[in-house]
Design an enzyme around this catalytic site. Sequence first.
Site, PDB file in Angstrom:
ATOM      1  N   ASP A  10      28.884  28.655  41.102  1.00 48.15           N
ATOM      2  CA  ASP A  10      27.715  27.989  41.651  1.00 48.15           C
ATOM      3  C   ASP A  10      26.531  28.404  40.778  1.00 48.15           C
ATOM      4  OD1 ASP A  10      26.998  30.584  42.414  1.00 48.15           O
ATOM      5  OD2 ASP A  10      26.749  30.094  44.532  1.00 48.15           O
ATOM      6  N   CYS A  66      30.075  33.416  41.965  1.00 44.72           N
ATOM      7  CA  CYS A  66      28.885  33.013  42.710  1.00 44.72           C
ATOM      8  C   CYS A  66      27.950  34.215  42.647  1.00 44.72           C
ATOM      9  CB  CYS A  66      29.217  32.572  44.139  1.00 44.72           C
ATOM     10  SG  CYS A  66      29.797  33.849  45.260  1.00 44.72           S
ATOM     11  N   THR A  68      27.217  36.832  44.615  1.00 47.00           N
ATOM     12  CA  THR A  68      27.837  38.117  44.947  1.00 47.00           C
ATOM     13  C   THR A  68      29.349  38.097  44.755  1.00 47.00           C
ATOM     14  OG1 THR A  68      28.174  37.500  47.252  1.00 47.00           O
ATOM     15  CG2 THR A  68      26.089  38.629  46.699  1.00 47.00           C
ATOM     16  N   GLY A  71      31.080  34.604  48.741  1.00 47.53           N
ATOM     17  CA  GLY A  71      31.277  33.221  49.181  1.00 47.53           C
ATOM     18  C   GLY A  71      32.388  32.525  48.424  1.00 47.53           C
ATOM     19  N   HIS A  99      49.920  44.056  41.305  1.00 49.74           N
ATOM     20  CA  HIS A  99      50.511  44.174  42.633  1.00 49.74           C
ATOM     21  C   HIS A  99      50.371  42.934  43.499  1.00 49.74           C
ATOM     22  CE1 HIS A  99      50.529  48.878  42.783  1.00 49.74           C
ATOM     23  NE2 HIS A  99      51.160  48.382  41.726  1.00 49.74           N
ATOM     24  N   ARG A 110      25.405  38.106  40.156  1.00 52.45           N
ATOM     25  CA  ARG A 110      24.165  38.856  40.337  1.00 52.45           C
ATOM     26  C   ARG A 110      24.396  40.345  40.565  1.00 52.45           C
ATOM     27  NH1 ARG A 110      21.630  34.255  44.284  1.00 52.45           N
ATOM     28  NH2 ARG A 110      20.985  32.831  42.621  1.00 52.45           N
ATOM     29  N   HIS A 134      56.642  44.314  45.131  1.00 49.88           N
ATOM     30  CA  HIS A 134      55.432  43.544  45.432  1.00 49.88           C
ATOM     31  C   HIS A 134      55.739  42.076  45.727  1.00 49.88           C
ATOM     32  CE1 HIS A 134      53.313  47.106  44.242  1.00 49.88           C
ATOM     33  NE2 HIS A 134      53.931  47.086  43.068  1.00 49.88           N
TER      34      HIS A 134
END
Length: 147
Positions: A10, A66, A68, A71, A99, A110, A134
């Site tokens: 984004d 994005c 952080t 989202g 794994h 950011r 796994h």
Amino acid sequence: MKEKIGIASDHGGFDLKEVIRKDLTDKVDLIDLGTFSTESVDYPTVIGNACKDLLAGKVDRLILLCGTGIGASITANRYHGIRAALVHDEFTAEMSRRHNNSNAIVLGGRVLGVDLAKRIVDKWLVTDFEAGRHEKRINLIEEITKS
């Protein structure tokens, strides 16, 4: 044949996406799935479209961003068959492949520095799934997420 890697973000992840995109140009067959500017967009739309491309076989794996990473991670993991890992260092990137057989990596544009982000992506790209014990766990995840 190089693996096809999709990259999408984004507006909050756009600047870091561009740095990563340029860094990977000669390393992988990279497909830019948007966004193409810092103009505000809704991350569920861009990330969702990228996930649909992965599930349709248009790309082999995804790099998602994005602001952080939260989202984009939540959105991606709503799609059955997507195993998106929000990572913050080289170790979590490596383990998400080794794994968890992640087919999407999620970064916060950011919250990560450029050099660290490049190292994270490089580590994720070269790490293979160990399978073995796994594999059973991945199959369990796939089973419980079918409904």
